[in-house]
Design a protein around this motif. Structure first.
Motif, PDB file in Angstrom:
ATOM      1  N   PRO A   6       0.803  -1.230   0.000  1.00 57.94           N
ATOM      2  CA  PRO A   6       0.000   0.000   0.000  1.00 57.94           C
ATOM      3  C   PRO A   6       0.839   1.285   0.000  1.00 57.94           C
ATOM      4  O   PRO A   6       0.381   2.320  -0.464  1.00 57.94           O
ATOM      5  N   LEU A   7       2.057   1.212   0.491  1.00 60.94           N
ATOM      6  CA  LEU A   7       2.910   2.401   0.540  1.00 60.94           C
ATOM      7  C   LEU A   7       3.732   2.623  -0.727  1.00 60.94           C
ATOM      8  O   LEU A   7       4.292   3.701  -0.916  1.00 60.94           O
ATOM      9  N   MET A   8       3.812   1.643  -1.563  1.00 63.72           N
ATOM     10  CA  MET A   8       4.713   1.717  -2.708  1.00 63.72           C
ATOM     11  C   MET A   8       4.330   2.785  -3.722  1.00 63.72           C
ATOM     12  O   MET A   8       5.186   3.286  -4.439  1.00 63.72           O
ATOM     13  N   LYS A   9       3.067   3.157  -3.807  1.00 62.96           N
ATOM     14  CA  LYS A   9       2.661   4.203  -4.752  1.00 62.96           C
ATOM     15  C   LYS A   9       3.259   5.562  -4.384  1.00 62.96           C
ATOM     16  O   LYS A   9       3.277   6.464  -5.198  1.00 62.96           O
ATOM     17  N   ARG A  10       3.753   5.678  -3.185  1.00 57.43           N
ATOM     18  CA  ARG A  10       4.369   6.933  -2.755  1.00 57.43           C
ATOM     19  C   ARG A  10       5.875   6.950  -2.977  1.00 57.43           C
ATOM     20  O   ARG A  10       6.484   8.000  -3.010  1.00 57.43           O
ATOM     21  N   TYR A  11       6.485   5.751  -3.141  1.00 60.82           N
ATOM     22  CA  TYR A  11       7.949   5.678  -3.179  1.00 60.82           C
ATOM     23  C   TYR A  11       8.547   5.169  -4.475  1.00 60.82           C
ATOM     24  O   TYR A  11       9.726   5.383  -4.726  1.00 60.82           O
ATOM     25  N   THR A  12       7.782   4.465  -5.289  1.00 58.02           N
ATOM     26  CA  THR A  12       8.344   3.892  -6.504  1.00 58.02           C
ATOM     27  C   THR A  12       7.363   4.026  -7.663  1.00 58.02           C
ATOM     28  O   THR A  12       6.154   4.097  -7.458  1.00 58.02           O
ATOM     29  N   ASN A  13       7.914   4.058  -8.863  1.00 56.87           N
ATOM     30  CA  ASN A  13       7.068   4.098 -10.060  1.00 56.87           C
ATOM     31  C   ASN A  13       6.549   2.715 -10.439  1.00 56.87           C
ATOM     32  O   ASN A  13       5.815   2.580 -11.402  1.00 56.87           O
ATOM     33  N   TYR A  14       6.952   1.690  -9.699  1.00 58.21           N
ATOM     34  CA  TYR A  14       6.573   0.322 -10.023  1.00 58.21           C
ATOM     35  C   TYR A  14       5.865  -0.389  -8.865  1.00 58.21           C
ATOM     36  O   TYR A  14       6.277  -1.471  -8.466  1.00 58.21           O
ATOM     37  N   PRO A  15       4.798   0.189  -8.324  1.00 58.27           N
ATOM     38  CA  PRO A  15       4.097  -0.503  -7.237  1.00 58.27           C
ATOM     39  C   PRO A  15       3.447  -1.799  -7.711  1.00 58.27           C
ATOM     40  O   PRO A  15       3.257  -2.725  -6.931  1.00 58.27           O
ATOM     41  N   GLN A  16       3.135  -1.883  -9.004  1.00 58.99           N
ATOM     42  CA  GLN A  16       2.536  -3.098  -9.532  1.00 58.99           C
ATOM     43  C   GLN A  16       3.515  -4.271  -9.465  1.00 58.99           C
ATOM     44  O   GLN A  16       3.098  -5.422  -9.324  1.00 58.99           O
ATOM     45  N   LEU A  17       4.805  -3.991  -9.537  1.00 52.53           N
ATOM     46  CA  LEU A  17       5.806  -5.047  -9.388  1.00 52.53           C
ATOM     47  C   LEU A  17       5.769  -5.612  -7.970  1.00 52.53           C
ATOM     48  O   LEU A  17       5.818  -6.834  -7.787  1.00 52.53           O
ATOM     49  N   VAL A  18       5.658  -4.746  -6.990  1.00 54.72           N
ATOM     50  CA  VAL A  18       5.563  -5.203  -5.598  1.00 54.72           C
ATOM     51  C   VAL A  18       4.279  -6.017  -5.412  1.00 54.72           C
ATOM     52  O   VAL A  18       4.289  -7.044  -4.733  1.00 54.72           O
ATOM     53  N   LEU A  19       3.196  -5.593  -6.037  1.00 52.59           N
ATOM     54  CA  LEU A  19       1.945  -6.359  -5.978  1.00 52.59           C
ATOM     55  C   LEU A  19       2.143  -7.745  -6.579  1.00 52.59           C
ATOM     56  O   LEU A  19       1.696  -8.746  -6.008  1.00 52.59           O
ATOM     57  N   GLY A  20       2.824  -7.820  -7.709  1.00 49.99           N
ATOM     58  CA  GLY A  20       3.085  -9.110  -8.337  1.00 49.99           C
ATOM     59  C   GLY A  20       3.932 -10.017  -7.471  1.00 49.99           C
ATOM     60  O   GLY A  20       3.665 -11.218  -7.357  1.00 49.99           O
ATOM     61  N   ALA A  49       7.802 -16.165 -11.862  1.00 50.65           N
ATOM     62  CA  ALA A  49       8.133 -15.029 -12.736  1.00 50.65           C
ATOM     63  C   ALA A  49       6.991 -14.707 -13.695  1.00 50.65           C
ATOM     64  O   ALA A  49       6.668 -13.530 -13.911  1.00 50.65           O
ATOM     65  N   SER A  50       6.358 -15.726 -14.264  1.00 49.73           N
ATOM     66  CA  SER A  50       5.255 -15.463 -15.181  1.00 49.73           C
ATOM     67  C   SER A  50       4.051 -14.879 -14.437  1.00 49.73           C
ATOM     68  O   SER A  50       3.355 -14.007 -14.969  1.00 49.73           O
ATOM     69  N   GLY A  51       3.821 -15.321 -13.214  1.00 50.61           N
ATOM     70  CA  GLY A  51       2.745 -14.740 -12.411  1.00 50.61           C
ATOM     71  C   GLY A  51       3.007 -13.288 -12.077  1.00 50.61           C
ATOM     72  O   GLY A  51       2.105 -12.449 -12.128  1.00 50.61           O
ATOM     73  N   VAL A  52       4.264 -12.960 -11.757  1.00 47.89           N
ATOM     74  CA  VAL A  52       4.634 -11.568 -11.472  1.00 47.89           C
ATOM     75  C   VAL A  52       4.415 -10.709 -12.723  1.00 47.89           C
ATOM     76  O   VAL A  52       3.845  -9.614 -12.646  1.00 47.89           O
ATOM     77  N   CYS A  53       4.852 -11.214 -13.883  1.00 43.34           N
ATOM     78  CA  CYS A  53       4.665 -10.457 -15.132  1.00 43.34           C
ATOM     79  C   CYS A  53       3.191 -10.252 -15.443  1.00 43.34           C
ATOM     80  O   CYS A  53       2.788  -9.157 -15.845  1.00 43.34           O
ATOM     81  N   TRP A  54       2.392 -11.295 -15.268  1.00 41.72           N
ATOM     82  CA  TRP A  54       0.961 -11.181 -15.528  1.00 41.72           C
ATOM     83  C   TRP A  54       0.330 -10.132 -14.604  1.00 41.72           C
ATOM     84  O   TRP A  54      -0.460  -9.301 -15.050  1.00 41.72           O
ATOM     85  N   THR A  55       0.676 -10.155 -13.331  1.00 49.58           N
ATOM     86  CA  THR A  55       0.130  -9.184 -12.380  1.00 49.58           C
ATOM     87  C   THR A  55       0.559  -7.769 -12.751  1.00 49.58           C
ATOM     88  O   THR A  55      -0.249  -6.833 -12.692  1.00 49.58           O
ATOM     89  N   LEU A  56       1.803  -7.596 -13.140  1.00 49.77           N
ATOM     90  CA  LEU A  56       2.306  -6.286 -13.558  1.00 49.77           C
ATOM     91  C   LEU A  56       1.508  -5.761 -14.751  1.00 49.77           C
ATOM     92  O   LEU A  56       1.113  -4.598 -14.776  1.00 49.77           O
TER      93      LEU A  56
END
Length: 81
Positions: A6-20, A49-56
């Motif tokens: 939840p905090l990653m949208k404030r610190y990185t341009n890639y919060p979707q990667l953390v979600l993945g 890795a494929s699950g992370v990419c799909w989530t991203l």
């Protein structure tokens, strides 16, 4: 990872990667639950890795709906980069 997302949208341009990384942790946990601590990374690694990419990808598409609001609030996202 779960508490950080939840905090990653404030610190990185890639919060979707953390979600993945968070959502797909279940691939590793599932392997360990069935096979024990001996993880076969030749099987689990590509699955994770494929699950992370799909989530991203899908969450970036979803994030395009909030681009205007995220920009106003100063939040970061792959949809804005």
């Amino acid at each position: 990872l779960v508490g950080m997302y939840p905090l990653m949208k404030r610190y990185t341009n890639y919060p979707q990667l953390v979600l993945g990384l968070t959502f797909n942790w279940g691939a590793i946990m599932g392997w360990v639950a069935v096979h024990g601590n001996n993880v076969d990374w030749s099987v689990v690694g590509p699955l994770y890795a494929s699950g992370v990419c799909w989530t991203l990808i899908y969450d970036t598409l979803y994030a395009h709906q909030d681009k205007a609001d995220d920009a106003k609030l100063g939040l970061k996202s792959t949809a804005l980069t």
